[in-house]
Design an enzyme around this catalytic site. Sequence first.
Site, short mmCIF file in Angstrom:
data_model
loop_
_atom_site.label_atom_id
_atom_site.label_comp_id
_atom_site.label_asym_id
_atom_site.label_seq_id
_atom_site.Cartn_x
_atom_site.Cartn_y
_atom_site.Cartn_z
CB CYS A 59 15.42 25.18 94.97
SG CYS A 59 17.17 25.50 94.79
CB SER A 64 9.94 17.73 92.56
OG SER A 64 9.90 16.50 91.87
CD GLU A 77 9.23 23.52 95.32
OE1 GLU A 77 9.09 22.32 95.06
OE2 GLU A 77 10.32 24.12 95.25
CE LYS A 95 15.89 13.06 82.39
NZ LYS A 95 14.92 14.13 82.06
P1 NAD Z 1 11.11 17.37 88.54
O1 NAD Z 1 11.37 16.61 89.77
O2 NAD Z 1 9.75 17.30 87.92
O3 NAD Z 1 12.12 16.93 87.38
C1 NAD Z 1 13.51 16.84 87.63
C2 NAD Z 1 14.11 15.74 86.75
O4 NAD Z 1 13.52 14.48 87.11
C3 NAD Z 1 13.83 15.94 85.27
O5 NAD Z 1 14.98 15.60 84.55
C4 NAD Z 1 12.66 15.00 84.98
O6 NAD Z 1 12.69 14.50 83.66
C5 NAD Z 1 12.86 13.89 85.99
N1 NAD Z 1 11.59 13.32 86.48
C6 NAD Z 1 10.43 13.98 86.70
N2 NAD Z 1 9.50 13.14 87.20
C7 NAD Z 1 10.07 11.93 87.30
C8 NAD Z 1 9.62 10.65 87.75
N3 NAD Z 1 8.39 10.47 88.19
N4 NAD Z 1 10.50 9.63 87.73
C9 NAD Z 1 11.76 9.80 87.28
N5 NAD Z 1 12.24 10.98 86.83
C10 NAD Z 1 11.41 12.04 86.85
O7 NAD Z 1 11.51 18.89 88.85
P2 NAD Z 1 11.34 20.15 87.89
O8 NAD Z 1 9.89 20.50 87.81
O9 NAD Z 1 12.11 19.98 86.65
O10 NAD Z 1 12.11 21.27 88.75
C11 NAD Z 1 11.51 21.97 89.81
C12 NAD Z 1 11.80 21.33 91.15
O11 NAD Z 1 13.20 21.23 91.33
C13 NAD Z 1 11.29 22.16 92.31
O12 NAD Z 1 10.75 21.28 93.27
C14 NAD Z 1 12.54 22.84 92.84
O13 NAD Z 1 12.50 23.23 94.18
C15 NAD Z 1 13.55 21.76 92.60
N6 NAD Z 1 14.90 22.29 92.57
C16 NAD Z 1 15.67 22.06 93.67
C17 NAD Z 1 16.96 22.57 93.72
C18 NAD Z 1 17.81 22.35 94.94
O14 NAD Z 1 18.97 22.67 94.90
N7 NAD Z 1 17.28 21.82 96.02
C19 NAD Z 1 17.47 23.30 92.65
C20 NAD Z 1 16.66 23.49 91.53
C21 NAD Z 1 15.37 22.98 91.51
#
Ligand code: NAD
Length: 499
Positions: free
Chosen positions: A297, A242, A390, A189
């Site tokens: 991240c 996140s 963040e 996804k």
């Molecule tokens: P996000 O959490 O908004 O989205 C990630 C995924 O989850 C997407 O596919 C999205 O469709 C889904 N999603 C979003 N909200 C949801 C919900 N309420 N319920 C179910 N699914 C949901 O993250 P983003 O904005 O796409 O990416 C940025 C974040 O990712 C930052 O916090 C960053 O630090 C983190 N990140 C972490 C790493 C790591 O290795 N720790 C790596 C890359 C990014």
Amino acid sequence: MTRWKFPFDARDYEFTPYVQAQNWIGGEWRPARSGAAEDVINPRHGKAMGKVVFSGAADVEDAFAAATAALPAWKAMPIRERAQVLYRVKALMEANLDELSWLLSHENGKTIAQARGSVLKGIECVEMGASLQNMADGGQLDVSRGVNCRVIHEPLGVVAGIVPFNFPTMVPLWMLPQALVAGNTFILKPSEKVPYGAMRLAEIFQEAGLPDGVLNIVHGGKDAVETIIDHEGIKAVAFVGSTPVAKMLYARGAQTGKKVLGLGGAKNHLVVVPDASPQVTSDNIVASYTGCAGQRCMAASVLLAVGEVDHIVEQVAQRSRELVPGKDIGAIISQESRERILRYIDEAEAAGATILVDGRGATVPGSEGYWVGPTIIDGCTPEMACVREEIFGPVLSIIRTSTLDEALAIENASPFGNAACIYTTSGAVAERALSRFEAGMCGVNIGVPVPREPFAFGGWNDSKFGHGDMTGMDGFRFWTRPRKVTVKWELQSDQTWMS
Ligand code: NAD
């Protein structure tokens, strides 16, 4: 086979094509049954580059059915044959490097150089997956007279991955190589903000010989994710995104007995002490906090300046002012994210901090994209939101401290624990920091301490939920279950023909 081909022209960097993003199920493109779709925006141009379908439960069921049908044959294939697909994926990714990088720069807004770097890191993960064919033995021991114990790493079945917007090609490749070589079938996804990188990967995997149904893609948001995490038949879910979503999925996946590994957000601290090399340190800090426009991240976020290091801070500021948005620094993913980043800067200024370098007014001539230039906020206090939360943008918040221990206490107090780095020319100082950082990935004079394969990727505390790390051998362990076999054979008294 239905072909999806992006109207790619690497020479025309400013062209925004228009392409529909559909689901990839059983080796073909399909619209979502829900009929829902949303615009995908090119953040560099601020223009829609297509629509992405928003899948519901019925679409996830279709993907699950395709993955279930493909499982027996894929699982029965010897691991060496499964690994051959990955060798071909590597070759195809290398042959299509320009296209893959161009695609990322359009859907995600990265500069071409940074897009290319992330595809190359993805290829490194593919290489790691391919080499599992030589490393995935389980071990065995004669544990007693005539008794042997051995371990066989079995696939889990149908598994899934949910990924964020910031690395549309690389993050899926933190999961797919290990999961597929292990013999699982997969539902991916992607982020609804960047559907195309994963779609291009699906075609490459098919061209490399991956049987249809082994990799499936469902696009969408919350509905698709919730169906996946609650699904009784999906045995494991890896998530990158996140912290609130990682934490929620980790807890919710347990209801159906899933394995869940959730990598979350970050707030990475860099510590600079007076004996640090000014040139190396300032160049490295700038690259760390501005790379990928701070939307990674592993980006530096807080600079803990210990003692008299003004000369280094000044060089960081000087170097930051030289960076040109659109050329050296990519776009912010959305207008909403841009506004969030600007709010953090405004609030810090209102609370008395000094905006040493101000990227709030950044523009790129002729572009309606979303830009924030490098920004440095000096004189921050640990209570400020720009230090605690963040920001996910090219913003560096500086806190001045008198001692290293004071700086380490601030780093330790962060609920996150992804990365931390110390800049010093002293081994003893470096070791003191390394032994005390509350972070899973630490650096010395390296502000983005991403472990290269085969070392696995993963933070601590609120930056990761679950056991083990992603990628490397930890990835293989996550996507498999060990079968322990204890064997005893004894000669029968009537087997006189043995000797
Ligand atoms: P996000 O959490 O908004 O989205 C990630 C995924 O989850 C997407 O596919 C999205 O469709 C889904 N999603 C979003 N909200 C949801 C919900 N309420 N319920 C179910 N699914 C949901 O993250 P983003 O904005 O796409 O990416 C940025 C974040 O990712 C930052 O916090 C960053 O630090 C983190 N990140 C972490 C790493 C790591 O290795 N720790 C790596 C890359 C990014």
